[in-house]
Write an enzyme that holds these catalytic residues in place. Structure first.
Site, PDB file in Angstrom:
ATOM      1  N   HIS A  15      13.923   1.028  66.460  1.00 36.76           N
ATOM      2  CA  HIS A  15      14.936   1.352  65.452  1.00 36.76           C
ATOM      3  C   HIS A  15      14.482   2.509  64.573  1.00 36.76           C
ATOM      4  O   HIS A  15      14.871   2.590  63.409  1.00 36.76           O
ATOM      5  CB  HIS A  15      15.244   0.120  64.604  1.00 36.76           C
ATOM      6  CG  HIS A  15      15.873  -0.981  65.388  1.00 36.76           C
ATOM      7  ND1 HIS A  15      17.240  -1.056  65.621  1.00 36.76           N
ATOM      8  CD2 HIS A  15      15.332  -2.041  66.028  1.00 36.76           C
ATOM      9  CE1 HIS A  15      17.506  -2.119  66.351  1.00 36.76           C
ATOM     10  NE2 HIS A  15      16.357  -2.738  66.622  1.00 36.76           N
ATOM     11  N   ASN A  47     -22.747 -19.957  35.212  1.00 32.26           N
ATOM     12  CA  ASN A  47     -21.781 -19.299  36.089  1.00 32.26           C
ATOM     13  C   ASN A  47     -21.396 -20.280  37.184  1.00 32.26           C
ATOM     14  O   ASN A  47     -22.253 -21.014  37.676  1.00 32.26           O
ATOM     15  CB  ASN A  47     -22.370 -18.053  36.746  1.00 32.26           C
ATOM     16  CG  ASN A  47     -22.636 -16.945  35.770  1.00 32.26           C
ATOM     17  OD1 ASN A  47     -22.226 -17.008  34.618  1.00 32.26           O
ATOM     18  ND2 ASN A  47     -23.341 -15.916  36.228  1.00 32.26           N
ATOM     19  N   GLY A  48     -20.141 -20.249  37.611  1.00 33.50           N
ATOM     20  CA  GLY A  48     -19.710 -21.133  38.687  1.00 33.50           C
ATOM     21  C   GLY A  48     -18.643 -22.096  38.221  1.00 33.50           C
ATOM     22  O   GLY A  48     -18.006 -21.910  37.176  1.00 33.50           O
ATOM     23  N   LYS A  79      -3.599  -0.126  52.256  1.00 32.63           N
ATOM     24  CA  LYS A  79      -5.005   0.161  51.959  1.00 32.63           C
ATOM     25  C   LYS A  79      -5.385   1.574  52.398  1.00 32.63           C
ATOM     26  O   LYS A  79      -6.091   2.283  51.686  1.00 32.63           O
ATOM     27  CB  LYS A  79      -5.915  -0.871  52.645  1.00 32.63           C
ATOM     28  CG  LYS A  79      -5.969  -2.202  51.979  1.00 32.63           C
ATOM     29  CD  LYS A  79      -6.605  -2.109  50.614  1.00 32.63           C
ATOM     30  CE  LYS A  79      -6.074  -3.164  49.669  1.00 32.63           C
ATOM     31  NZ  LYS A  79      -4.729  -2.934  49.162  1.00 32.63           N
ATOM     32  N   GLU A 126      -3.809   4.089  49.979  1.00 33.43           N
ATOM     33  CA  GLU A 126      -4.371   4.053  48.632  1.00 33.43           C
ATOM     34  C   GLU A 126      -5.684   4.823  48.512  1.00 33.43           C
ATOM     35  O   GLU A 126      -5.890   5.550  47.540  1.00 33.43           O
ATOM     36  CB  GLU A 126      -4.613   2.602  48.198  1.00 33.43           C
ATOM     37  CG  GLU A 126      -3.372   1.834  47.826  1.00 33.43           C
ATOM     38  CD  GLU A 126      -3.694   0.415  47.418  1.00 33.43           C
ATOM     39  OE1 GLU A 126      -3.150  -0.050  46.415  1.00 33.43           O
ATOM     40  OE2 GLU A 126      -4.502  -0.243  48.131  1.00 33.43           O
ATOM     41  N   LYS A 147      -5.816  -0.061  38.013  1.00 39.53           N
ATOM     42  CA  LYS A 147      -6.069  -1.417  38.513  1.00 39.53           C
ATOM     43  C   LYS A 147      -4.932  -2.359  38.167  1.00 39.53           C
ATOM     44  O   LYS A 147      -4.534  -3.192  38.970  1.00 39.53           O
ATOM     45  CB  LYS A 147      -7.394  -1.937  37.914  1.00 39.53           C
ATOM     46  CG  LYS A 147      -7.819  -3.287  38.483  1.00 39.53           C
ATOM     47  CD  LYS A 147      -8.079  -3.192  39.965  1.00 39.53           C
ATOM     48  CE  LYS A 147      -8.409  -4.543  40.581  1.00 39.53           C
ATOM     49  NZ  LYS A 147      -8.429  -4.483  42.048  1.00 39.53           N
ATOM     50  N   TRP A 164     -16.277 -15.093  32.107  1.00 38.51           N
ATOM     51  CA  TRP A 164     -14.988 -14.840  32.765  1.00 38.51           C
ATOM     52  C   TRP A 164     -14.344 -16.208  32.920  1.00 38.51           C
ATOM     53  O   TRP A 164     -14.775 -17.027  33.715  1.00 38.51           O
ATOM     54  CB  TRP A 164     -15.209 -14.166  34.115  1.00 38.51           C
ATOM     55  CG  TRP A 164     -13.968 -13.936  34.916  1.00 38.51           C
ATOM     56  CD1 TRP A 164     -13.395 -14.768  35.822  1.00 38.51           C
ATOM     57  CD2 TRP A 164     -13.143 -12.762  34.892  1.00 38.51           C
ATOM     58  NE1 TRP A 164     -12.282 -14.205  36.362  1.00 38.51           N
ATOM     59  CE2 TRP A 164     -12.096 -12.974  35.810  1.00 38.51           C
ATOM     60  CE3 TRP A 164     -13.189 -11.578  34.179  1.00 38.51           C
ATOM     61  CZ2 TRP A 164     -11.097 -12.022  36.047  1.00 38.51           C
ATOM     62  CZ3 TRP A 164     -12.201 -10.629  34.416  1.00 38.51           C
ATOM     63  CH2 TRP A 164     -11.176 -10.859  35.336  1.00 38.51           C
ATOM     64  N   CYS A 167     -19.452 -14.336  35.913  1.00 41.64           N
ATOM     65  CA  CYS A 167     -19.887 -14.107  34.538  1.00 41.64           C
ATOM     66  C   CYS A 167     -21.294 -13.503  34.555  1.00 41.64           C
ATOM     67  O   CYS A 167     -21.932 -13.394  35.585  1.00 41.64           O
ATOM     68  CB  CYS A 167     -19.893 -15.415  33.764  1.00 41.64           C
ATOM     69  SG  CYS A 167     -18.390 -16.399  33.954  1.00 41.64           S
ATOM     70  N   GLU A 217      -0.010  -4.537  54.524  1.00 42.83           N
ATOM     71  CA  GLU A 217      -1.171  -4.467  53.654  1.00 42.83           C
ATOM     72  C   GLU A 217      -2.223  -3.509  54.211  1.00 42.83           C
ATOM     73  O   GLU A 217      -2.851  -2.752  53.463  1.00 42.83           O
ATOM     74  CB  GLU A 217      -1.762  -5.859  53.449  1.00 42.83           C
ATOM     75  CG  GLU A 217      -3.042  -5.917  52.655  1.00 42.83           C
ATOM     76  CD  GLU A 217      -2.919  -5.414  51.223  1.00 42.83           C
ATOM     77  OE1 GLU A 217      -3.967  -5.199  50.584  1.00 42.83           O
ATOM     78  OE2 GLU A 217      -1.781  -5.223  50.742  1.00 42.83           O
ATOM     79  N   ARG A 251     -19.094  -6.761  35.650  1.00 42.53           N
ATOM     80  CA  ARG A 251     -18.662  -7.991  36.308  1.00 42.53           C
ATOM     81  C   ARG A 251     -17.386  -8.543  35.681  1.00 42.53           C
ATOM     82  O   ARG A 251     -16.742  -9.409  36.255  1.00 42.53           O
ATOM     83  CB  ARG A 251     -19.777  -9.048  36.216  1.00 42.53           C
ATOM     84  CG  ARG A 251     -21.044  -8.647  36.941  1.00 42.53           C
ATOM     85  CD  ARG A 251     -22.216  -9.525  36.554  1.00 42.53           C
ATOM     86  NE  ARG A 251     -22.077 -10.884  37.025  1.00 42.53           N
ATOM     87  CZ  ARG A 251     -22.479 -11.319  38.216  1.00 42.53           C
ATOM     88  NH1 ARG A 251     -23.036 -10.473  39.061  1.00 42.53           N
ATOM     89  NH2 ARG A 251     -22.339 -12.574  38.567  1.00 42.53           N
TER      90      ARG A 251
END
Length: 613
Positions: free
Chosen positions: A508, A101-102, A489, A492, A608, A75, A2, A485, A27
């Site tokens: 194969h 925050n936290g 990356k 992308e 996103k 957030w 946040c 993955e 943020r």
């Protein structure tokens, strides 16, 4: 993640607070608010949604003659994103406000205790506990009250406190969440990140863990929370421009988010794994033990990177909980004949909680009677509202389009869920659960220690390989989805063709592609399939393929075969290897993309969150 802003000085406070919050919008947030002192009373204005909505509420009063206040963009982590849960939060009197925050890990116990003592809560947040706890100890000395309150708090926090009884003072404190102070003539600032301060000052003090600060118009005093002793701090002069400051000095958001992964993994697992008890606590899934014991199958439902996280979790759940697992691409799930009922647990996985395909699959699962537990990063998102319960990842907002910390925080949440299922079903011995918890707890430190070395090694590799057109990524067992993955990356963000394969599938088809111009990235931890992977790497080498291996430190076997080796530490349990082998692959993709001049944070044709089919 946040945003916090605070000001005390000689100027009108509201324009400064609003400007600072706008500079922290990157943020991410879902609500916002400000509080200030005017005519000897605390005034508070909050709203759900974006800052434009708060700005409208401030229309006509921006020039109010107040020169002290705090602001916040939230957030959500505890409680829905609405006005009641927006910061700042007050005590019972409304005269003391807190921005935070936290995560207050023991907020529930503290809340019950404070309610028993007569405190009345108005929100669902963990932050409101702080306001009432400070109120409990407040006897004319705000600084001492904050110290006394924070000594009862477990978890992470960066806070700003404003009290009507001390109208010439702001109090800030920090533990495992950033807080920076801005210094200027006859005015001082606090913020959760540097961009909020740059229009007003370049002279800053970074609070360290366990420190608090008292801000007045004349200066700043820093002291330790535990013993109250003053601490000398040397101001630093910030030379960043605003864009660099938003990225905390990193060249791209993606790189910043890669480096945030140790904290994201920790935040997601913290308070859910209890090492001292050897147990996992997941009350948020809201399913009774009898329902869980009745499960005969698990379906993991996701897209893209989240699908890869599900593929990793399949190994954990099947191995520990003894439940067969299907990992479905959400875009295909609803177009086949589904066999679901109350004995099947469906787990949609989504960073945003708004992924259209995953949502559609969730609706179908619910219609067929399957209990649904989501893995998600956004409180109040559609997927979390439609699920029976949610295991939230605490990664904070992820700005880079290519997921990095979202992936590893999803792994953290899924690891905990897998252990919880095995704990309820009694499929793992207590000592095994304790061992798995210990292994997960060790991960953030291993990641933190490895990041600099991995980054250096992958920069060197990028200088060699950035012009290659094709890559293969191979792995076996639980490392096969990590290879998928890694290949994703690279595709992308660098626009290089890359494919991930189970290493045993080389003969194969993919082996036909291997020649002296084909780099092959091999994941080679010393686990139960190590010899098999080594044999696959030998096959690549014999066909003159270029081997880039990720292997354990000191492994002479892989060093003998591979021309290039990135060293990865050996964990206490190989089941946590996916965390360790993921980050070097992210860094390799990042550095290759940078070397190619690609737009790392906003790769072409990608969004996103995919909110339409």
């Amino acid at each position: 993640m946040c945003g916090i802003v605070g000001y005390i000085g000689h100027r009108c406070v509201l324009p400064i607070l609003l400007d600072g919050l706008r500079r922290l919008e990157y943020r991410g947030y879902d609500s916002a608010g400000v509080a200030y002192i005017h005519e000897r009373s605390v005034r508070r204005i909050r709203s759900e949604g974006k800052l434009d909505k708060l700005d409208l509420l401030l229309d006509g009063i921006r020039d109010v003659p107040s020169s002290i206040g705090v602001g916040h963009t939230r957030w959500a982590t505890h409680g829905e994103p609405n006005e009641a849960n927006a910061h700042p939060h007050t005590d019972c009197t409304g005269n003391l406000v807190v921005v935070h925050n936290g995560i207050v890990e023991n907020y529930f116990a503290l809340r019950q205790q404070l309610q028993h003592e007569g405190h009345i809560f108005k929100s669902e947040t963990d932050t409101e506990v702080l306001a009432h706890l400070i109120e409990k100890y407040l006897n004319g000395d705000l600084v001492q009250a904050v110290r006394d309150a924070l000594r009862e708090v477990e978890g992470a926090y960066a806070i700003g406190v404003l009290w009507q009884g001390s109208p010439d003072m702001l109090v800030a404190a920090r533990k495992q969440s950033p807080m920076v102070l801005g210094l200027a003539d006859n005015e001082n600032f606090l913020a959760s990140d540097i961009p909020a301060l740059l229009p007003y000052t370049r002279s800053v003090i970074f609070l360290d863990d366990g420190e608090m600060a008292t801000l007045s118009r004349n200066g700043v005093e820093v002291r330790r929370i535990d013993n109250g002793k003053s601490t000398a701090k040397t101001p630093q002069i910030i030379s960043w421009d605003a864009t660099m400051a938003e990225k905390a000095g990193y060249k791209h958001f993606m790189l910043k988010e890669i480096y945030e992964q140790p904290q994201a993994v920790l935040n997601t697992s913290r308070s859910r794994v209890l090492p001292e008890l050897g147990k996992v606590s997941l009350p948020e899934i809201k399913l009774s033990p009898d329902v869980i014991k009745g499960f005969r199958r698990v379906v993991l439902l996701a897209c893209g990177t989240s699908w890869h996280a599900g593929l990793v979790a399949k190994y954990w759940i099947e191995k520990w909980a003894g439940l067969p697992v299907e990992v479905d691409l959400a875009s295909e799930f609803r177009y086949r004949h589904l066999i679901l009922d109350r004995t099947v647990l469906t787990v949609p996985i989504s960073q945003s909680g708004e992924t259209a395909d995953t949502l559609a699959g969730l609706y179908m699962a619910k219609k067929l009677g399957s209990p649904v537990i989501a893995i998600c990063n956004v409180v109040g998102s559609t997927i979390t509202r439609e699920s029976d319960g949610t295991v939230y990842t605490h990664a904070g907002p992820e700005i880079g389009v290519a997921s990095t910390k979202a992936f590893t925080s999803q792994l953290s949440a899924l690891y905990v869920l897998a252990l919880y299922l095995s704990q309820v079903k009694n499929s793992l011995a207590e000592e095994d659960i304790r061992s798995k918890i210990s292994a997960l707890v060790s991960v953030p430190k291993l990641l933190e220690e490895g990041l600099a070395s991995w980054h250096k090694q992958t920069m060197e590799l990028a200088d060699i390989f950035y012009n290659y057109r094709d890559f293969l990524y191979i792995g076996r067992d639980i490392h096969f989805p990590v290879a998928l993955e890694g290949a994703l990356k690279l595709k992308e963000i660098s626009y290089i063709h890359a494919e991930g394969y189970a290493a045993g599938e080389m003969k194969h088809g993919p082996i036909a592609l291997i020649d002296r111009s084909m780099p092959v990235v091999a994941l080679t931890p010393r686990d139960h399939v190590y010899d098999k992977v080594l044999s696959n790497v030998e096959e690549v080498k014999s066909r003159r393929g270029i081997v880039i291996a990720l292997g354990e430190e000191g492994d002479k076997g892989i060093s003998r075969i591979a021309k290039y080796v990135v060293s990865v530490p050996r964990p206490e349990d190989p089941d946590v290897n996916p965390f360790l082998y993921t980050i070097p692959l992210q860094l390799l993709a990042y550095e290759i993309a940078v070397a190619r001049g690609c737009d790392v944070d906003q790769p072409r044709n990608l969004a996103k969150s995919v909110t339409v089919e």
